[in-house]
Structure formats: structure tokens, C-alpha cells
Design a protein around this motif. Sequence first.
Motif, PDB file in Angstrom:
ATOM      1  N   LEU A 105      -3.795 -19.127  15.081  1.00  0.00           N
ATOM      2  CA  LEU A 105      -4.483 -18.534  14.400  1.00  0.00           C
ATOM      3  C   LEU A 105      -4.353 -17.698  13.265  1.00  0.00           C
ATOM      4  N   LEU A 106      -3.131 -16.543  13.583  1.00  0.00           N
ATOM      5  CA  LEU A 106      -2.329 -15.280  13.174  1.00  0.00           C
ATOM      6  C   LEU A 106      -1.179 -15.698  12.956  1.00  0.00           C
ATOM      7  N   THR A 107      -0.666 -16.542  12.658  1.00  0.00           N
ATOM      8  CA  THR A 107       0.518 -17.392  11.907  1.00  0.00           C
ATOM      9  C   THR A 107       0.025 -18.285  11.113  1.00  0.00           C
ATOM     10  N   THR A 108      -0.771 -19.433  11.955  1.00  0.00           N
ATOM     11  CA  THR A 108      -1.367 -20.030  10.996  1.00  0.00           C
ATOM     12  C   THR A 108      -1.914 -19.634   9.537  1.00  0.00           C
ATOM     13  N   VAL A 109      -2.782 -19.512   9.637  1.00  0.00           N
ATOM     14  CA  VAL A 109      -3.664 -18.881   8.175  1.00  0.00           C
ATOM     15  C   VAL A 109      -2.486 -18.247   7.001  1.00  0.00           C
ATOM     16  N   PRO A 110      -1.294 -17.214   7.224  1.00  0.00           N
ATOM     17  CA  PRO A 110      -0.675 -16.395   6.701  1.00  0.00           C
ATOM     18  C   PRO A 110      -0.081 -17.808   5.913  1.00  0.00           C
ATOM     19  N   ALA A 111       0.199 -18.389   6.936  1.00  0.00           N
ATOM     20  CA  ALA A 111       0.963 -19.124   6.103  1.00  0.00           C
ATOM     21  C   ALA A 111       0.173 -20.967   5.248  1.00  0.00           C
ATOM     22  N   ILE A 129      -8.346 -15.554   2.388  1.00  0.00           N
ATOM     23  CA  ILE A 129      -8.834 -16.403   3.784  1.00  0.00           C
ATOM     24  C   ILE A 129      -9.218 -15.314   4.030  1.00  0.00           C
ATOM     25  N   ARG A 130     -10.546 -15.237   4.052  1.00  0.00           N
ATOM     26  CA  ARG A 130     -11.254 -14.026   5.052  1.00  0.00           C
ATOM     27  C   ARG A 130     -12.416 -14.670   6.553  1.00  0.00           C
ATOM     28  N   PRO A 140      -2.684  -7.743   8.521  1.00  0.00           N
ATOM     29  CA  PRO A 140      -2.459  -6.972   7.733  1.00  0.00           C
ATOM     30  C   PRO A 140      -3.367  -8.115   6.549  1.00  0.00           C
ATOM     31  N   ALA A 141      -3.704  -7.260   5.189  1.00  0.00           N
ATOM     32  CA  ALA A 141      -4.341  -7.480   4.500  1.00  0.00           C
ATOM     33  C   ALA A 141      -3.291  -8.429   2.956  1.00  0.00           C
ATOM     34  N   GLN A 142      -2.155  -8.162   3.481  1.00  0.00           N
ATOM     35  CA  GLN A 142      -0.986  -8.649   2.891  1.00  0.00           C
ATOM     36  C   GLN A 142      -0.770 -10.250   2.384  1.00  0.00           C
ATOM     37  N   SER A 143      -1.108 -10.362   4.854  1.00  0.00           N
ATOM     38  CA  SER A 143      -0.612 -11.263   5.179  1.00  0.00           C
ATOM     39  C   SER A 143      -1.915 -12.634   4.615  1.00  0.00           C
ATOM     40  N   LEU A 144      -3.191 -12.352   4.147  1.00  0.00           N
ATOM     41  CA  LEU A 144      -4.362 -13.246   3.800  1.00  0.00           C
ATOM     42  C   LEU A 144      -4.846 -12.519   2.384  1.00  0.00           C
ATOM     43  N   ALA A 145      -3.593 -12.261   1.515  1.00  0.00           N
ATOM     44  CA  ALA A 145      -4.129 -12.939   0.157  1.00  0.00           C
ATOM     45  C   ALA A 145      -2.868 -12.679  -0.473  1.00  0.00           C
ATOM     46  N   TRP A 146      -2.543 -13.946  -1.285  1.00  0.00           N
ATOM     47  CA  TRP A 146      -1.276 -14.665  -2.420  1.00  0.00           C
ATOM     48  C   TRP A 146      -2.118 -13.674  -3.809  1.00  0.00           C
ATOM     49  N   PRO A 147      -1.240 -13.271  -4.638  1.00  0.00           N
ATOM     50  CA  PRO A 147      -0.072 -12.713  -3.808  1.00  0.00           C
ATOM     51  C   PRO A 147      -0.004 -11.105  -3.875  1.00  0.00           C
ATOM     52  N   LYS A 148      -0.751 -10.667  -3.753  1.00  0.00           N
ATOM     53  CA  LYS A 148      -0.786  -9.366  -3.665  1.00  0.00           C
ATOM     54  C   LYS A 148      -2.088  -9.255  -2.570  1.00  0.00           C
ATOM     55  N   ALA A 149      -2.215  -7.614  -1.908  1.00  0.00           N
ATOM     56  CA  ALA A 149      -3.404  -7.329  -1.783  1.00  0.00           C
ATOM     57  C   ALA A 149      -4.553  -7.223  -1.442  1.00  0.00           C
ATOM     58  N   ASP A 150      -4.456  -6.950  -2.698  1.00  0.00           N
ATOM     59  CA  ASP A 150      -5.451  -6.132  -3.784  1.00  0.00           C
ATOM     60  C   ASP A 150      -6.393  -7.101  -4.303  1.00  0.00           C
ATOM     61  N   VAL A 155     -12.351  -9.202  -2.802  1.00  0.00           N
ATOM     62  CA  VAL A 155     -13.480 -10.088  -2.706  1.00  0.00           C
ATOM     63  C   VAL A 155     -13.885  -9.483  -1.277  1.00  0.00           C
ATOM     64  N   THR A 156     -13.902  -8.694  -0.758  1.00  0.00           N
ATOM     65  CA  THR A 156     -14.326  -7.604  -0.207  1.00  0.00           C
ATOM     66  C   THR A 156     -15.281  -6.664  -0.495  1.00  0.00           C
ATOM     67  N   SER A 157     -15.436  -6.397  -1.857  1.00  0.00           N
ATOM     68  CA  SER A 157     -16.199  -5.243  -2.649  1.00  0.00           C
ATOM     69  C   SER A 157     -17.692  -5.741  -2.767  1.00  0.00           C
ATOM     70  N   GLY A 158     -18.259  -4.800  -2.731  1.00  0.00           N
ATOM     71  CA  GLY A 158     -19.846  -4.952  -3.415  1.00  0.00           C
ATOM     72  C   GLY A 158     -20.099  -5.297  -4.730  1.00  0.00           C
TER      73      GLY A 158
END
Length: 585
Positions: A105-111, A129-130, A140-150, A155-158
Amino acid sequence: MVRLVLAGLLAGWRSPLARVPLRHAVRLWHRGRRAWRRSLQVRIVSITLVLSLLVVGVFGFVVASAITGGLLDARVRSASKTVDQGAAYAASQLKGVTQPGDPALLTTVPAVVVALGNAEQSGQVQVIIRASDSSLSSLPAQSLAWPKADAYNVVTSGRLADLRRQVGRGKMARQYATANPDGNGERRYLVFGTPINSSGAGGQLELYYLFPLDNEVATVDLVRTTLIATGAALVVLLAMVAALVTRLVVRPVRIAARTAQRLSAGLLDQRMEVRGEDDLARLAASFNQMAGNLQRQIVRLEEMSRLQRRFTSDVSHELRTPLTTVRMAADLIFSAREDFEPAVARSAELLQAELDRFEGLLTDLLEISRFDAGFAMLDAEATDLVPVVRRAADGLTSVAERAGCAVDVSVPGAPVIVEIDPRRIERVLRNLIGNAIEHSEGKPVRVTLAADDSAVAVTVRDHGVGLRPGEEKLVFNRFWRADPSRARQTGGSGLGLSISLEDARLHGGWLEAWGAPGQGAQFRLTLPVRAGERLVSSPLALVPADAPPARSAEPAGTPAVVGVAASAATPVAGGDPGDEGRVTP
């Protein structure tokens, strides 16, 4: 603290610098109100402008709303299809993951995130993907968001809490948000969220897309700007068209008004210019025809009036010569009447009396002709009015004795100095007192004099037959009598009150009448203390204190009041014909 702030604001408004724009605003407001009241064109253009603004505003709002809704609906449909495809792809890639803690799961999700992000050609769509549990907490958030971690932080903000709750329940949801995930400033986004259905992860993984709305926002801004510019131009054009059309209609009306004013000022040769054959041209032609008819009638009446005045003057002067001769003969006969038989002596007395009346009539006719010709002049001088009133009343003592009535004179103890022509004022008082004696039917006549700082007034009150409704408008007419069949007591010429009216007008004063059937009548003469000043009030009331109360309606027997100046119904210097008890006309 609040009091100090309010005090500072009030002090600022009271300062001279703050009052300057306020005065300008008030001045502009008064000018606008004056233009609204006086100009038909301003009213029509203003109403057209307001209605045009309302119509254009409503139309622009409807069009902008329709265009915005259409653009957003198209964007939602396109984004929904993209989200469905992305969710299917992610689910297919995660199908081999059998447990939530599977290392795959940790390698497939970033891909999967990178693959979904690369699938978007624009490069501006954010893919996240969250996990709803801690299965992806080590990434890290960088691997779960494209193209930037921001984007992951957005998405996780209030602000997207409601969206995450709906996705956590297994539903696809969307929400509009303003965010800055790429560091290029705040932008509008359409955020979509959907659960990823996989055999291993279950409903613990969530897929989010952030679709930028830059094109839609730019299109809506362009549409709004275009509608505002077009609407403003349309409103201005409508106002210009309304002003032009109104000017075409109002201009002839203004010309007609100016021409009518010139006609009323005595310029009888003024005419309107006739152009074309439309309604305005027919109006101008009808106006010119009316003006021509009025000019002919006025010229004819002026000529008749001139001939009448000349005839009256000529007859009055021509009758003087034979009257003098007849007077000499009548005086000779009258002085020798004691030597005649009783019937002849009585005829001599009647001849003397009628000659006196005839001579008085000629004198009145000559005076009226001078007023008509505009030759009457005021010889004003400072005069004590008290002896003038007494002298006028004393001169009619014998007449009052023959009529069987008493004349009561009430004057101040101190002198009443006023700038008048004593000869004319004494003549007015003699006419008023003599008229009251003639109509008193043996009841007392009261003469009252009063004064204040600016005016003096004399009232003559009788308790005789009075005036019926409508007669107060005729009492100052020439040769008018309230009861032609009633026997004369004093043998007046019928011109006394008319001459009194002209004398009062010559002094700038008021001559007014009140009367009620069976209640008698009262005449009031008001004069300014200083010649040439304008009257604003009278020291004495026109309606006597013993008068019957006025009624709301005016049936037969209602007291009649009239203020008289240039005519029998118009007070001199602003008197009020409807004054029924007020001291100020």
C-alpha cells in the motif's frame, strides 16, 4: 471610550472643513428638487433613466446568473467524469492489496497519485489520496499529493470538513473553495472527493481532486464587465433618446408658455412659429388663432373703454356750463320761495335738492374719469387721523338725524399720525359713514379708529339689512345698490364706494367688507403709517365681535366677507378675501 469617540465624530462634523461639503450637498439637493419641480424634461429623463437602470440591472443579473450556472454545470459534469475514471483506476491498482497494513500500500498509493496526476494534461489539477485511518501516516504528504504537498493541507483543513464527512460515509461529494495549493495566490477551486473501493483497503482510502476554475472565473468576469459596460451605454443612450424626444415635445410647450407670458404682459403681437403639419403644429396654429382673437377683443374693449372714459369726461365737463346757469337760476328761485305759493315753493326746494345731487354726480363722474385715465395723484402728508375721522362723522350729523340713527365715534386719546392725503381719506370716510347711515334702518352706527406701528385702520359698523351671500363681491361696483326698490335716504350717486376703493388703492391700503343678512355690515379701511410701505396686517378685525359664528357650509344667511383692492375681490397689497375674523388679512 465610546463617548469620547462619538464626541470626536460630532466635533469633526461641526468643524468648518466638514460643513463645506455638507453645504455643497444641500445646495445640490435643493437645485435638483427645483429642477424636478420646474422642468418636465428633467422629470421624464430621470424617470426613464431609473426605469432603464432597473430593467438593465434585472436583465444583466439574469443573463450573468444563467451564464455562470451554465459554465459551472459544464465544469461539474466534466470533473465528475474525471473523478469517476480516477476512482476506477485507483481501485484497479489497489485490487492486489489485501490488508490495510500491507507494505504494498505504501508503494502503490504514491504511484497511483503520480499516474492520476500525469493523466491530467493541464498540469493544474491537484490529485490527493488520503486514508481515513493511520495506514498512510508513514508516508510524507508529498507522496500523497500531486503535484505539490500543499494540496494535501488544503484537503485536510477545516474548510473542507463537511466534504470529508460525506466522503467518509461512502459518497461522492463536491465543494467550492478558495485555496492557494500551488503558491501562486488565492484561486477558486472545485473540490471533488470520492471513496476508493478496493478489496483490501475497503472504504479507508479517499481520492480528492482540486479543479481550478480560472477559465470559468475569467469568463464570468468578462461577461459581467461586458454586461455592465453595455448596460451603462444602453442606459445613457436611452436617457439621451428620452431627452431628445422630450425636447421635441417640451420645446413647443415652453415656447407657448413664454408667448403666453408675453401676451399677459401686454405684448399682444406675439405669435408661435408653425412648422410642419403634426399635432404640435396644429397646437401652435390654434394658439396663434386664439392670440389673434384675444388681441382683437382686447383692442376692441380698450377702444370701447377709452371711448367710454372720454364720453364720461366730456359729458361731465360739458354739463358743467349749463349746470352753472341752471344753478344760478335755481338759487334765485330758491331764495325767493317764501313769496311763492306752497306748491311752487316745494318745487323750488325739490329743484335745489336735485341740483345738489346732480352736481355731486358730476363731481363723482369727473373723479372716476381721472382714476380711469390714470391722472389721479396722491398728495400725502403727515396728518393726525383723529380729527379727520371726527370731521367726517360730524359732517353727516344732519343726515344721521334725518335717518333717526346715532353715530358713535371711538378714537384714541393720543394723536394718530399717518402719511395720507387728508382730502381723499375724509372722502372715503364720508362715503363709508354715509353708506352705513343709509342702510342702518335707524340703528346705531359705530366708527372705530385703531393704530399700531405699521398700519392704521378705521371700521364702520351698522346693524341694518346687511349683505346677502354674493353681494359682498358687488358692493364696490359702480352704480350697484343692494336694494334698488328701497327708498333713498341720502340720495347717493352710486359711485361713492367705487371712488373709495380707488382712493384706498392709491394709498396702498385695503378696503374690505363683511356682512350678514339681518346682522348689518362692517367696512374696514386699512392704511400704512408711512406712504409706500406694504401692509401685512390690520390693527382691527374685519369681522365684528358680535357677528354670528361662521359655519362650515354656506347656505343662505351665511356671513359674507370680501377683501377689496384693485377689484372688489382682490385685497390691496396682499389682503385675503377669506378673512373672517383674523386681524391679518
